[in-house]
Design an enzyme around this catalytic site. Structure first.
Site, PDB file in Angstrom:
ATOM      1  N   HIS A  10     -25.293 -45.962 -82.542  1.00  0.00           N
ATOM      2  CA  HIS A  10     -26.265 -44.951 -82.129  1.00  0.00           C
ATOM      3  C   HIS A  10     -25.753 -43.541 -82.452  1.00  0.00           C
ATOM      4  CE1 HIS A  10     -28.589 -42.893 -78.667  1.00  0.00           C
ATOM      5  NE2 HIS A  10     -29.451 -43.166 -79.627  1.00  0.00           N
ATOM      6  N   HIS A  52     -30.243 -34.104 -82.711  1.00  0.00           N
ATOM      7  CA  HIS A  52     -31.036 -34.776 -81.685  1.00  0.00           C
ATOM      8  C   HIS A  52     -31.881 -33.805 -80.863  1.00  0.00           C
ATOM      9  CE1 HIS A  52     -31.840 -36.476 -77.680  1.00  0.00           C
ATOM     10  NE2 HIS A  52     -31.953 -37.627 -78.316  1.00  0.00           N
TER      11      HIS A  52
END
Ligand code: G3P
Ligand code: MG
Length: 250
Positions: A10, A52
């Protein structure tokens, strides 16, 4: 059908390195991973960067939104110091460079489209066009397992990606599956559902698989839970704990 690896690192390297950086990718590769998830959004000049949060402050010092800065300004910022001194000066990667590095090293990519509000279409179009051009040979040869999978929580971003590069596979990210999940997924021709494992039920897992979709879960950080999900028929998942859950996990 899921034609991709089962365990993905991730944000590149999980929690072992600053997320969404080249250092994270290298850390993931060192742990044996050849498949990653990472996040992409547009800078002010329309150039996609690997990041992100839609704003500065957590992983990059400063304030304001990512779309307040041009990509090269972001690329000069420190995306590693927040994580540890050893990573100080690690830049915000440009998407093109990051994806090229992955491709060159045989790292399969799940690229999450993370558009800032109001930039959904532009983000889907830009990222899909670049990814399709980069993998034109593989797509022409029908080697879909090598091409990246574009995922997003944003329906307009996925629709734009389909319009720009219909041959590039898409996945619909859904935290909690709504009752009409299948209609939504079919509307953008998604090949897979990417669900938050915390909300997924065994029954939903069965329904998604029975309907012919791939099923991916985020973000699974415990061994027992990973085994349980695979037992439900989940095809794949991403993890922050690349030190605990390896790429060959079964
Ligand atoms: O793509 C799966 C997962 O990354 C979605 O959530 O917030 O970690 O990008 P987030
Ligand atoms: Mg993500």
């Amino acid at each position: 059908m899921w034609r991709y690896p089962k365990v993905l690192a991730h944000r590149g390297g999980g929690t072992l390195a600053p997320e969404n950086t080249l250092a994270a990718l290298e850390r993931g590769m060192k742990a044996g991973f050849r498949a990653i998830e990472y996040d992409v959004m547009l800078a002010r000049d329309g150039v996609p960067v690997v990041m992100h949060d839609p704003f500065l402050g957590r992983t990059v010092p400063g304030s304001g939104h990512v779309f307040d800065y041009d990509a090269l300004e972001l690329a000069a910022m420190d995306a590693g110091g927040w994580f540890g001194r050893a990573f100080e000066g690690e830049p915000v990667p440009l998407f093109v460079e990051f994806a090229q590095f992955c491709k060159a090293h045989g790292v399969w990519m799940n690229i999450e489209l993370k558009p800032a509000p109001g930039y959904e279409t532009e983000t889907g179009t830009t990222v899909a066009r670049i990814a399709a051009a980069m993998f034109a040979d593989e797509l022409a040869a029908g080697q879909l397992e090598r091409a990246p999978l574009l995922s997003s929580f944003s329906q307009p971003a996925l629709a734009a990606a389909r319009e720009a590069a219909p041959q590039l596979p898409r996945a619909y990210l859904m935290s909690e599956l709504p009752p009409d999940w299948e209609r939504r997924a079919r509307a953008v021709d998604a090949v897979a559902i990417h669900a938050n494992h915390r909300h997924l039920t065994p029954r939903q897992a069965h329904e998604v698989k029975a309907a012919g979709f791939g099923l991916f879960c985020y973000t699974v950080n415990e061994l027992a839970r990973a085994r349980e999900l695979l037992g439900w028929g989940v095809d794949a998942f991403c993890t922050d704990r690349i030190d605990l859950i390896g790429p060959e996990f079964t």
